[in-house]
Design a protein around this motif. Structure first.
Motif, PDB file in Angstrom:
ATOM      1  N   SER A   2       0.805  -1.293   0.063  1.00 56.04           N
ATOM      2  CA  SER A   2       0.020  -0.041   0.168  1.00 56.04           C
ATOM      3  C   SER A   2       0.680   1.173   0.011  1.00 56.04           C
ATOM      4  N   SER A  21     -11.000   9.255   0.704  1.00 54.10           N
ATOM      5  CA  SER A  21     -10.975   8.542  -0.792  1.00 54.10           C
ATOM      6  C   SER A  21      -9.619   7.718  -0.667  1.00 54.10           C
ATOM      7  N   LEU A  22      -8.602   8.021  -0.072  1.00 55.66           N
ATOM      8  CA  LEU A  22      -7.398   7.272   0.015  1.00 55.66           C
ATOM      9  C   LEU A  22      -7.532   6.045   0.739  1.00 55.66           C
ATOM     10  N   GLU A  24     -10.129   4.201   0.935  1.00 53.78           N
ATOM     11  CA  GLU A  24     -10.977   3.402   0.040  1.00 53.78           C
ATOM     12  C   GLU A  24      -9.986   2.593  -0.850  1.00 53.78           C
ATOM     13  N   ARG A  25      -8.787   3.298  -1.199  1.00 50.99           N
ATOM     14  CA  ARG A  25      -7.819   2.660  -1.847  1.00 50.99           C
ATOM     15  C   ARG A  25      -7.011   1.586  -1.164  1.00 50.99           C
ATOM     16  N   LEU A 206      -7.296  13.145  -6.715  1.00 48.25           N
ATOM     17  CA  LEU A 206      -6.696  11.864  -7.129  1.00 48.25           C
ATOM     18  C   LEU A 206      -6.435  11.737  -8.574  1.00 48.25           C
ATOM     19  N   ASP A 210      -3.131  10.698 -10.325  1.00 48.20           N
ATOM     20  CA  ASP A 210      -2.940   9.391 -10.910  1.00 48.20           C
ATOM     21  C   ASP A 210      -2.333   9.782 -12.546  1.00 48.20           C
TER      22      ASP A 210
END
Length: 242
Positions: A2, A21-22, A24-25, A206, A210
């Motif tokens: 991770s 949000s991070l 959830e990744r 995000l 990316d």
């Protein structure tokens, strides 16, 4: 394996939205800010959303004494950092008390720059992503917030230089220029329009990270708005109450 993200200003609305949000990744998170109770609640929420880990750290961006401890929490390898700290006193308060300028510069420019510069060796060796949240206010001096705008313009310039400094190392810097966002800092301010939710900003950040974008406006229509504002001749602009 991770990713690890340091989120400075994680108790802000935008910082909290990005942390979720991070999580959830499956990212590992180091949530730094002033409100430790809020940070603890966000950390628990992030773990429930799937974060590999979520630690908290008290941050006073005006005091660099604690910066090394926060950076050390990320470990020696690849690291990512998102900077959401900011302070925007009303311009009339600053006009009445010019000593406030030091605080505005420290919180919006000097402190974040010192923290990120301390990450340079790690970023240069191992790579990573830096997200620096500036503001559309830095694109042109407006009579309503020109001290805050000056600090954000300085941070934008710092991020541009840092991006060039890290070119070829595997690290990348994204400059984020939000327009009006629904946060505690903007709540109740006059003249607000097209106000975006923090979750929208987090999604845009995000996506930009990316895609290794250099500079983004969020929401995207602010790019056109600011192009128009920057194009107004100074002799006209100085007469506008904006």
């Amino acid at each position: 394996m991770s990713e690890t993200w340091i989120v400075l200003g994680a108790s802000s609305a935008m910082g909290r939205a990005l942390a979720r949000s991070l999580a959830e990744r499956g990212a590992g998170l180091i949530l730094a800010g002033r409100d430790e109770d809020d940070l603890a609640a966000t950390a628990a929420d992030c773990r429930a959303r799937g974060a590999a880990d979520a630690e908290i750290a008290r941050l006073d961006i005006g005091d660099p004494a604690g910066f090394d401890d926060i950076r050390a929490m990320a470990g020696p390898g690849r690291v990512n950092c998102a900077v959401f700290v900011g302070d925007m006193p009303a311009q009339d308060e600053i006009d009445a008390d010019p000593a406030l300028i030091d605080r505005v510069m420290r919180v919006n420019l000097t402190g974040p720059a010192q923290f990120l510069t301390g990450l340079l060796p790690q970023l240069s060796e191992h790579g990573g992503t830096v997200v620096g949240v500036s503001s559309v206010a830095g694109d042109r001096g407006r009579q309503g917030n020109y001290v805050y705008g000056a600090a954000k313009a300085g941070f934008t310039t710092y991020l541009s230089g840092l991006r060039s400094r890290l070119e070829g190392t595997g690290a990348h810097v994204v400059t984020v220029k939000p327009g009006f966002v629904d946060t505690a800092m903007t709540w109740g301010l006059p003249g607000m329009f097209l106000v975006a939710p923090p979750e929208r900003v987090a999604r845009d950040i995000l996506r930009a990270a990316d895609r290794k974008r250099d500079v983004i406006y969020t929401p995207g229509f602010w790019r056109a708005i600011m192009l128009i504002i920057r194009s107004i001749p100074e002799r006209v602009f100085k007469r506008l109450s904006i």
